[in-house]
Design an enzyme around this catalytic site. Structure first.
Site, PDB file in Angstrom:
ATOM      1  NE  ARG A  93      -3.655   2.174   2.322  1.00 30.26           N
ATOM      2  CZ  ARG A  93      -4.727   2.221   3.074  1.00 30.26           C
ATOM      3  NH1 ARG A  93      -4.909   1.346   4.027  1.00 30.26           N
ATOM      4  NH2 ARG A  93      -5.633   3.145   2.860  1.00 30.26           N
ATOM      5  CG  HIS A 124      -9.950   6.522   2.162  1.00 28.19           C
ATOM      6  ND1 HIS A 124     -10.560   7.599   2.771  1.00 28.19           N
ATOM      7  CD2 HIS A 124      -9.173   5.965   3.117  1.00 28.19           C
ATOM      8  CE1 HIS A 124     -10.178   7.677   4.025  1.00 28.19           C
ATOM      9  NE2 HIS A 124      -9.317   6.704   4.256  1.00 28.19           N
ATOM     10  NE  ARG A 136      -5.965  11.320   9.036  1.00 30.39           N
ATOM     11  CZ  ARG A 136      -6.144  10.422   8.072  1.00 30.39           C
ATOM     12  NH1 ARG A 136      -6.260  10.799   6.823  1.00 30.39           N
ATOM     13  NH2 ARG A 136      -6.200   9.135   8.349  1.00 30.39           N
ATOM     14  CD  GLU A 165      -8.479   0.374   2.796  1.00 32.12           C
ATOM     15  OE1 GLU A 165      -8.677  -0.077   3.949  1.00 32.12           O
ATOM     16  OE2 GLU A 165      -8.250   1.575   2.580  1.00 32.12           O
TER      17      GLU A 165
END
Ligand code: AMP
Length: 402
Positions: free
Chosen positions: A93, A181, A241, A379
């Site tokens: 990733r 994403h 965040r 993912e």
């Protein structure tokens, strides 16, 4: 020998990994693991799909554990616990593929240098992603190394979707909305294509609501807009965040509060969002369990921003056929889901409160003009699928493109 694919998600202080077997055109997850505490005293945890667990302290009495030591530990564990396997590919990733990469990339010495030029675009992630690649190249020299980018899915946006209202030279230099994403969105869209092919051809919003959170508008399979921008700070508030912020706030913090870039970075990435607003936690479960007003406000703000962004993305799509909720919050937080989707009949979403409470896959009423679905994202499996495709292997488990 079983051919396996290893997926790696290397961060500053941790490396997550998964092992997938490739057999008969399918990907089967054999194990997943985590090395936590990199840079200090690290722990190694791995769990096989049989449920068998391994846990130990990675003892390097005189050295802090780095990515190289972590990847060597993964190699040792695979050789011991999954003997008879052959790691044919390692899928990584990588958070940023810059303006260039719209597809996964087979890594070699040359293009790793190109990826290094993206480090300033994602300084909290990219250097560690690349450290993971370099460590894996040493630990698994015979395996193909494949970089799978979180930005790639959004790379076909036209100029107007990606630019800020700044002089053009900044866009040309790479100051643009990248969106993130992407691996999650791609996975969800492939599942949708498999399970709901008619909806997948239409106008879709995917809400990836986890510790990181964003929304993506997809038209006929292509990303047309996302709530995340130049960095993974923009858009929805997240666990820690801030989400959307007037840039004037940053100027104020610098000029009046004399905060340094490092202090502002820390505030916006690590001490804002649900954690900053509530003063309690970044974890939605803890906030839902709390009776404090600040926890209620943080959840209400999260819901409010999500609703506002859904409206905006609908306008970009010119309508909506389907909305998919995913990520830890999207998949599990029934009350948050209900609060986001209720009173949205004006854009065609008729949420079915009972189906939602029963945690059904379709949570809109029968006949609702917009179908609302909950799908689990994966993912790691998307990375494994990309890596196997790169190796020319038949595309497994993530359903084939129709
Ligand atoms: P992720 O980053 O996708 O793993 O999602 C993490 C977020 O999902 C955290 O805020 C969790 O509190 C939230 N989450 C996970 N399970 C639940 C649950 N059952 N109810 C509410 N929130 C949950």
């Amino acid at each position: 020998m079983k051919d396996v694919i290893l997926t790696i998600n290397a961060g500053s202080s941790s490396v997550k990994f998964s092992v997938f077997e490739i057999a008969e055109g399918q990907l089967t997850q054999l194990a997943l693991g985590l090395i936590d505490g990199i840079g200090a005293k690290a722990t190694f945890t791995a769990k096989k799909s049989s449920g068998e667990k391994t846990e130990f302290v990675l003892d390097q009495s005189h050295h802090a554990v780095d990515h190289k030591i972590a990847l060597t530990a993964v190699l040792d564990w695979i050789e011991k616990e999954e003997s008879g396997t052959n790691v044919v590919g390692v899928g990584h990733r990588v958070v940023h593929g810059g303006p260039v990469y719209s597809e996964p990339l087979l890594i070699d010495a040359e293009n790793i240098r190109i990826l290094q030029t993206f480090e300033p675009l994602a300084p909290l992630h990219e250097p560690y992603n690349l450290a993971g690649i370099e460590a894996a190249m040493e630990a698994f020299p015979k395996a193909a190394q494949v970089a799978c980018f979180d930005t790639a899915f959004h790379r076909q946006h036209p100029y107007l979707a990606d630019t800020f209202a700044l002089p053009r030279k900044y866009y040309d230099e790479g100051v643009r909305r990248y969106g993130f994403h992407g691996l999650s969105y791609e996975y969800i869209h492939r599942i949708l294509r498999h399970e709901e092919p008619v909806l997948a051809r239409g106008k879709v919003i995917v809400a990836h609501l986890g510790n990181g959170a964003s929304l993506c508008a997809i038209n006929a399979g292509k990303s047309v807009a996302s709530t995340m921008g130049f960095t993974a700070l923009d858009g929805l508030p997240m666990g820690t965040r801030c989400g959307q912020l007037d840039p004037g706030v940053v100027l104020y913090l610098m000029a009046e509060k004399k905060m340094s870039a490092a202090e502002i970075t820390d505030l916006l990435y690590k001490n804002s969002g649900l954690k900053g607003m509530s003063g309690i936690s970044n974890d939605m479960r803890e906030l839902e369990a709390s009776s404090e007003q600040s926890a209620k406000d943080a959840i209400a703000y999260f819901v409010r921003r999500a609703r506002r962004e859904i409206g905006g993305l609908c306008a970009m799509l010119g309508g909506l056929d389907c909305i998919v909720l995913t990520g830890g919050i999207g998949e599990n937080a029934v009350n948050v889901r209900q609060a986001i989707l209720q009173d949205m009949e004006w854009i065609g979403i008729h949420v079915d409160a009972e189906a939602n409470a029963r945690r059904e896959r379709i949570i809109s009423e029968k006949g609702s003009p917009v179908v609302a679905l909950v799908l689990k994202t994966d993912e790691e499996r998307m990375i494994a699928a990309h890596t196997s495709e790169m190796l020319g292997l038949k595309e497994p488990l993530v359903p084939a493109v129709s």
